[in-house]
Scaffold this motif. Structure first.
Motif, short mmCIF file in Angstrom:
data_model
loop_
_atom_site.label_atom_id
_atom_site.label_comp_id
_atom_site.label_asym_id
_atom_site.label_seq_id
_atom_site.Cartn_x
_atom_site.Cartn_y
_atom_site.Cartn_z
N GLN A 23 13.97 -44.30 16.53
CA GLN A 23 12.82 -44.02 15.68
C GLN A 23 11.73 -45.06 15.87
OE1 GLN A 23 13.42 -42.73 11.76
NE2 GLN A 23 11.32 -43.04 11.18
N SER A 24 12.12 -46.30 16.00
CA SER A 24 11.15 -47.37 16.21
C SER A 24 10.39 -47.19 17.51
CB SER A 24 11.86 -48.72 16.20
OG SER A 24 10.95 -49.75 16.47
N ILE A 25 11.09 -46.78 18.56
CA ILE A 25 10.46 -46.59 19.86
C ILE A 25 9.55 -45.36 19.86
CG2 ILE A 25 10.94 -45.97 22.27
CD1 ILE A 25 13.43 -47.74 22.08
N SER A 26 9.96 -44.30 19.19
CA SER A 26 9.20 -43.06 19.24
C SER A 26 8.06 -42.99 18.21
CB SER A 26 10.14 -41.87 19.03
OG SER A 26 10.72 -41.91 17.75
N THR A 27 7.95 -43.96 17.32
CA THR A 27 6.87 -43.97 16.34
C THR A 27 5.56 -44.32 17.02
OG1 THR A 27 8.39 -44.63 14.58
CG2 THR A 27 6.05 -45.02 14.20
N PRO A 28 4.55 -43.45 16.93
CA PRO A 28 3.26 -43.76 17.56
C PRO A 28 2.64 -45.02 16.95
CG PRO A 28 3.36 -41.46 16.88
CD PRO A 28 4.55 -42.15 16.30
N ARG A 29 2.04 -45.83 17.81
CA ARG A 29 1.39 -47.06 17.37
C ARG A 29 -0.09 -46.97 17.73
NH1 ARG A 29 5.66 -47.56 19.90
NH2 ARG A 29 4.72 -48.21 21.85
N ILE A 30 -0.94 -47.20 16.72
CA ILE A 30 -2.39 -47.13 16.92
C ILE A 30 -2.99 -48.48 16.56
CG2 ILE A 30 -4.53 -46.02 16.20
CD1 ILE A 30 -2.88 -43.52 15.53
N LEU A 31 -3.79 -49.01 17.48
CA LEU A 31 -4.54 -50.24 17.23
C LEU A 31 -6.00 -49.89 17.05
CD1 LEU A 31 -4.71 -53.37 17.13
CD2 LEU A 31 -5.29 -53.26 19.55
N VAL A 32 -6.57 -50.28 15.92
CA VAL A 32 -7.99 -50.12 15.68
C VAL A 32 -8.64 -51.45 16.05
CG1 VAL A 32 -9.78 -49.58 14.00
CG2 VAL A 32 -7.54 -48.47 13.83
N LEU A 33 -9.40 -51.45 17.12
CA LEU A 33 -10.03 -52.66 17.64
C LEU A 33 -11.49 -52.63 17.24
CD1 LEU A 33 -9.68 -55.18 19.45
CD2 LEU A 33 -10.26 -53.72 21.39
N GLN A 34 -11.82 -53.40 16.21
CA GLN A 34 -13.17 -53.43 15.67
C GLN A 34 -14.00 -54.53 16.35
OE1 GLN A 34 -14.80 -51.53 13.68
NE2 GLN A 34 -13.44 -50.61 12.18
N SER A 35 -15.19 -54.18 16.80
CA SER A 35 -16.07 -55.16 17.42
C SER A 35 -16.55 -56.19 16.40
CB SER A 35 -17.28 -54.48 18.04
OG SER A 35 -16.90 -53.68 19.14
N TYR A 36 -16.82 -55.75 15.19
CA TYR A 36 -17.37 -56.62 14.16
C TYR A 36 -16.27 -57.10 13.22
CZ TYR A 36 -21.72 -54.55 15.83
OH TYR A 36 -22.75 -54.11 16.62
N GLY A 37 -16.66 -57.90 12.24
CA GLY A 37 -15.71 -58.42 11.26
C GLY A 37 -15.48 -57.44 10.13
N GLY A 38 -14.45 -57.69 9.35
CA GLY A 38 -14.11 -56.82 8.23
C GLY A 38 -15.09 -56.89 7.09
N ASP A 39 -15.98 -57.89 7.10
CA ASP A 39 -16.97 -58.04 6.03
C ASP A 39 -18.22 -57.20 6.27
OD1 ASP A 39 -17.72 -59.53 8.22
OD2 ASP A 39 -18.59 -61.16 7.05
N CYS A 40 -18.36 -56.59 7.42
CA CYS A 40 -19.52 -55.76 7.75
C CYS A 40 -19.37 -54.39 7.07
CB CYS A 40 -19.60 -55.62 9.27
SG CYS A 40 -20.94 -54.56 9.84
N SER A 41 -20.44 -53.93 6.41
CA SER A 41 -20.34 -52.65 5.69
C SER A 41 -20.08 -51.48 6.63
CB SER A 41 -21.61 -52.41 4.86
OG SER A 41 -22.73 -52.31 5.72
N TRP A 42 -20.65 -51.52 7.82
CA TRP A 42 -20.42 -50.44 8.78
C TRP A 42 -18.95 -50.41 9.19
CZ3 TRP A 42 -19.19 -50.01 14.08
CH2 TRP A 42 -19.43 -48.75 14.63
N THR A 43 -18.38 -51.57 9.42
CA THR A 43 -16.96 -51.67 9.79
C THR A 43 -16.08 -51.14 8.66
OG1 THR A 43 -17.41 -53.58 11.19
CG2 THR A 43 -15.14 -53.27 10.50
N ARG A 44 -16.40 -51.53 7.44
CA ARG A 44 -15.61 -51.04 6.29
C ARG A 44 -15.68 -49.52 6.19
NH1 ARG A 44 -17.99 -55.49 3.62
NH2 ARG A 44 -19.37 -54.07 2.50
#
Length: 122
Positions: A23-44
């Motif tokens: 199950q661990s191997i077959s669980t899809p893994r998604i990485l969200v790679l944000q160019s900006y920081g988490g404090d940016c309203s667009w990023t949020r």
């Protein structure tokens, strides 16, 4: 009788380990790679959109990484943050990278374009 009991206990343990690993191997893994920081309203806003779709999916592993390139345009920082992002990708081993905005694609995601195990969403 004791040997039979130990046999079934061992069989149960092995089957349990197999199911957990599978199950661990077959669980899809998604990485969200944000160019900006988490404090940016667009990023949020982008994060909220992704979460509204994927948060209810129990069989997906989600991970976020914020490159914070809006506040740091220095060449040294961009090169360093790209190395860190690539290390995170190599450790997390995602099936999908959602590269949000140009810096995520330019400095990191493009290096995985030909990887048959990773799909890039830009």
């Amino acid at each position: 009788m004791v040997i039979l009991r130990w046999f079934f206990l061992g069989l149960f343990v092995l089957c349990s380990i197999y199911l957990l690993v599978n199950q661990s191997i077959s669980t899809p893994r998604i990485l969200v790679l944000q160019s900006y920081g988490g404090d940016c309203s667009w990023t949020r806003g982008v994060d909220e959109g992704i979460k509204s779709i994927l948060d209810n999916e129990n069989n997906i592993k989600l991970k976020w990484y914020y490159m914070n390139t809006k506040n740091h345009l220095e060449k040294h920082y961009l090169e360093e943050i790209a190395v860190v992002a690539k290390r995170i990708i190599d450790q997390f081993n995602p099936n999908i990278i959602i590269a949000v905005d140009d810096a995520a694609q330019k400095y990191v995601a493009r290096h995985y374009n030909n990887d048959p195990n990773i799909k890039i969403v830009f």
